[in-house]
Design a protein around this motif. Structure first.
Motif, PDB file in Angstrom:
ATOM      1  N   HIS A 189       0.599  -7.834  -9.569  1.00 47.20           N
ATOM      2  CA  HIS A 189       1.708  -7.055  -9.018  1.00 47.20           C
ATOM      3  C   HIS A 189       1.169  -5.797  -8.342  1.00 47.20           C
ATOM      4  O   HIS A 189      -0.033  -5.507  -8.429  1.00 47.20           O
ATOM      5  CB  HIS A 189       2.697  -6.666 -10.128  1.00 47.20           C
ATOM      6  N   PHE A 190       2.048  -5.087  -7.679  1.00 47.49           N
ATOM      7  CA  PHE A 190       1.701  -3.812  -7.047  1.00 47.49           C
ATOM      8  C   PHE A 190       2.825  -2.830  -7.289  1.00 47.49           C
ATOM      9  O   PHE A 190       4.000  -3.166  -7.098  1.00 47.49           O
ATOM     10  CB  PHE A 190       1.480  -3.983  -5.534  1.00 47.49           C
ATOM     11  N   ASP A 191       2.463  -1.640  -7.699  1.00 48.05           N
ATOM     12  CA  ASP A 191       3.421  -0.551  -7.875  1.00 48.05           C
ATOM     13  C   ASP A 191       3.085   0.549  -6.879  1.00 48.05           C
ATOM     14  O   ASP A 191       1.913   0.942  -6.748  1.00 48.05           O
ATOM     15  CB  ASP A 191       3.351   0.020  -9.296  1.00 48.05           C
ATOM     16  N   VAL A 192       4.092   1.052  -6.188  1.00 44.27           N
ATOM     17  CA  VAL A 192       3.892   2.136  -5.233  1.00 44.27           C
ATOM     18  C   VAL A 192       3.553   3.406  -6.011  1.00 44.27           C
ATOM     19  O   VAL A 192       4.245   3.768  -6.961  1.00 44.27           O
ATOM     20  CB  VAL A 192       5.158   2.365  -4.370  1.00 44.27           C
ATOM     21  N   MET A 193       2.488   4.066  -5.598  1.00 48.10           N
ATOM     22  CA  MET A 193       2.080   5.302  -6.262  1.00 48.10           C
ATOM     23  C   MET A 193       2.976   6.463  -5.812  1.00 48.10           C
ATOM     24  O   MET A 193       3.431   6.486  -4.659  1.00 48.10           O
ATOM     25  CB  MET A 193       0.618   5.616  -5.957  1.00 48.10           C
ATOM     26  N   GLN A 194       3.155   7.426  -6.667  1.00 46.74           N
ATOM     27  CA  GLN A 194       3.981   8.586  -6.343  1.00 46.74           C
ATOM     28  C   GLN A 194       3.426   9.359  -5.154  1.00 46.74           C
ATOM     29  O   GLN A 194       4.182   9.838  -4.316  1.00 46.74           O
ATOM     30  CB  GLN A 194       4.124   9.518  -7.557  1.00 46.74           C
ATOM     31  N   ASP A 229      10.369   7.527   0.501  1.00 44.00           N
ATOM     32  CA  ASP A 229      10.743   6.341  -0.275  1.00 44.00           C
ATOM     33  C   ASP A 229      10.749   5.067   0.554  1.00 44.00           C
ATOM     34  O   ASP A 229      10.494   3.986   0.038  1.00 44.00           O
ATOM     35  CB  ASP A 229      12.118   6.543  -0.923  1.00 44.00           C
ATOM     36  N   ASN A 230      11.030   5.178   1.858  1.00 42.30           N
ATOM     37  CA  ASN A 230      11.083   3.981   2.698  1.00 42.30           C
ATOM     38  C   ASN A 230       9.778   3.725   3.453  1.00 42.30           C
ATOM     39  O   ASN A 230       9.691   2.799   4.249  1.00 42.30           O
ATOM     40  CB  ASN A 230      12.260   4.046   3.671  1.00 42.30           C
ATOM     41  N   GLY A 231       8.776   4.562   3.236  1.00 41.08           N
ATOM     42  CA  GLY A 231       7.473   4.349   3.859  1.00 41.08           C
ATOM     43  C   GLY A 231       7.307   4.964   5.234  1.00 41.08           C
ATOM     44  O   GLY A 231       6.199   5.105   5.716  1.00 41.08           O
ATOM     45  N   GLY A 252       0.822  -1.206   0.000  1.00 37.60           N
ATOM     46  CA  GLY A 252       0.000   0.000   0.000  1.00 37.60           C
ATOM     47  C   GLY A 252       0.852   1.249   0.000  1.00 37.60           C
ATOM     48  O   GLY A 252       1.126   1.821  -1.052  1.00 37.60           O
ATOM     49  N   ASN A 253       1.284   1.669   1.184  1.00 40.86           N
ATOM     50  CA  ASN A 253       2.176   2.827   1.253  1.00 40.86           C
ATOM     51  C   ASN A 253       3.524   2.511   0.625  1.00 40.86           C
ATOM     52  O   ASN A 253       4.248   3.418   0.230  1.00 40.86           O
ATOM     53  CB  ASN A 253       2.375   3.278   2.707  1.00 40.86           C
ATOM     54  N   ASN A 254       3.847   1.227   0.567  1.00 39.10           N
ATOM     55  CA  ASN A 254       5.081   0.757  -0.059  1.00 39.10           C
ATOM     56  C   ASN A 254       4.878  -0.708  -0.427  1.00 39.10           C
ATOM     57  O   ASN A 254       3.788  -1.253  -0.250  1.00 39.10           O
ATOM     58  CB  ASN A 254       6.283   0.948   0.876  1.00 39.10           C
ATOM     59  N   LEU A 255       5.925  -1.349  -0.884  1.00 41.48           N
ATOM     60  CA  LEU A 255       5.853  -2.771  -1.211  1.00 41.48           C
ATOM     61  C   LEU A 255       5.748  -3.599   0.065  1.00 41.48           C
ATOM     62  O   LEU A 255       6.170  -3.162   1.141  1.00 41.48           O
ATOM     63  CB  LEU A 255       7.088  -3.186  -2.014  1.00 41.48           C
ATOM     64  N   LEU A 256       5.209  -4.789  -0.040  1.00 41.44           N
ATOM     65  CA  LEU A 256       4.977  -5.655   1.112  1.00 41.44           C
ATOM     66  C   LEU A 256       6.230  -5.845   1.961  1.00 41.44           C
ATOM     67  O   LEU A 256       6.182  -5.689   3.185  1.00 41.44           O
ATOM     68  CB  LEU A 256       4.453  -7.018   0.650  1.00 41.44           C
ATOM     69  N   ASP A 257       7.358  -6.183   1.343  1.00 39.32           N
ATOM     70  CA  ASP A 257       8.577  -6.452   2.112  1.00 39.32           C
ATOM     71  C   ASP A 257       9.043  -5.226   2.881  1.00 39.32           C
ATOM     72  O   ASP A 257       9.510  -5.341   4.019  1.00 39.32           O
ATOM     73  CB  ASP A 257       9.693  -6.965   1.199  1.00 39.32           C
ATOM     74  N   VAL A 258       8.911  -4.052   2.287  1.00 34.33           N
ATOM     75  CA  VAL A 258       9.302  -2.815   2.960  1.00 34.33           C
ATOM     76  C   VAL A 258       8.373  -2.540   4.139  1.00 34.33           C
ATOM     77  O   VAL A 258       8.828  -2.210   5.242  1.00 34.33           O
ATOM     78  CB  VAL A 258       9.302  -1.627   1.967  1.00 34.33           C
TER      79      VAL A 258
END
Length: 159
Positions: free
Chosen positions: A76-81, A89-91, A39-45
């Motif tokens: 897939h999921f792409d983080v929105m700007q 960048d790191n959430g 959501g705010n970033n990729l799952l792993d982050v």
């Protein structure tokens, strides 16, 4: 030990950092786990952010589980700007926290939901703040989950 048990389902960003802090400080509920989502970033982050924040708060006994990496309607999921603009960048606002000393749990977040519902039943409170993909997957796998947890707690953000 509180009677009520809480699971946070977070796409751990700046707002979710505050949710974690409130949850661990609440005297009338035990935070029994965090299920991470995208959501705010990729799952792993997002999952690693939860671990980092729990360690910062001295709550190394709260397990963190990985949920699903994208919605059920995509591959897939792409983080929105806009998320990067708000959460960095790191959430977590580009705050540099130490790498966590512990690993994520091996069990999936969806399996954790199902196990917790069986174990705690009506004493379980689930608070999702990001995408509802993990909860939807648990409901799909175990439709009884909805009747086992009667008091769903919803939190909406209007950022």
């Amino acid at each position: 030990m509180a009677q009520k048990k809480m699971i946070l389902d977070l796409d751990t960003g700046v707002d979710d950092a505050l949710a974690i802090a409130y949850a661990v400080a609440a005297p009338d509920v035990d935070l029994i786990g965090i299920v991470s989502s995208y959501g705010n970033n990729l799952l792993d982050v997002c999952a690693k952010n939860s671990l980092k924040l729990l360690e910062l708060l001295g709550q190394t006994d709260v397990p963190v589980y990985k949920g699903l990496p994208h919605s059920s309607t995509s591959d897939h999921f792409d983080v929105m700007q806009v998320s990067k603009d708000i959460h960095g960048d790191n959430g977590i606002g580009d705050v540099d926290l130490p790498e966590p000393k512990r690993a994520l749990e091996e069990m999936s977040g969806v399996d954790f939901y199902i196990e917790a519902a069986h174990q705690y039943g009506q004493d379980l409170i689930i608070i999702p703040t990001g995408p509802m993909t993990n909860l939807a997957a648990a409901l799909e796998r175990l439709t009884m989950l909805a009747s086992m947890v009667p008091a769903w707690r919803w939190r909406l953000d209007f950022n």
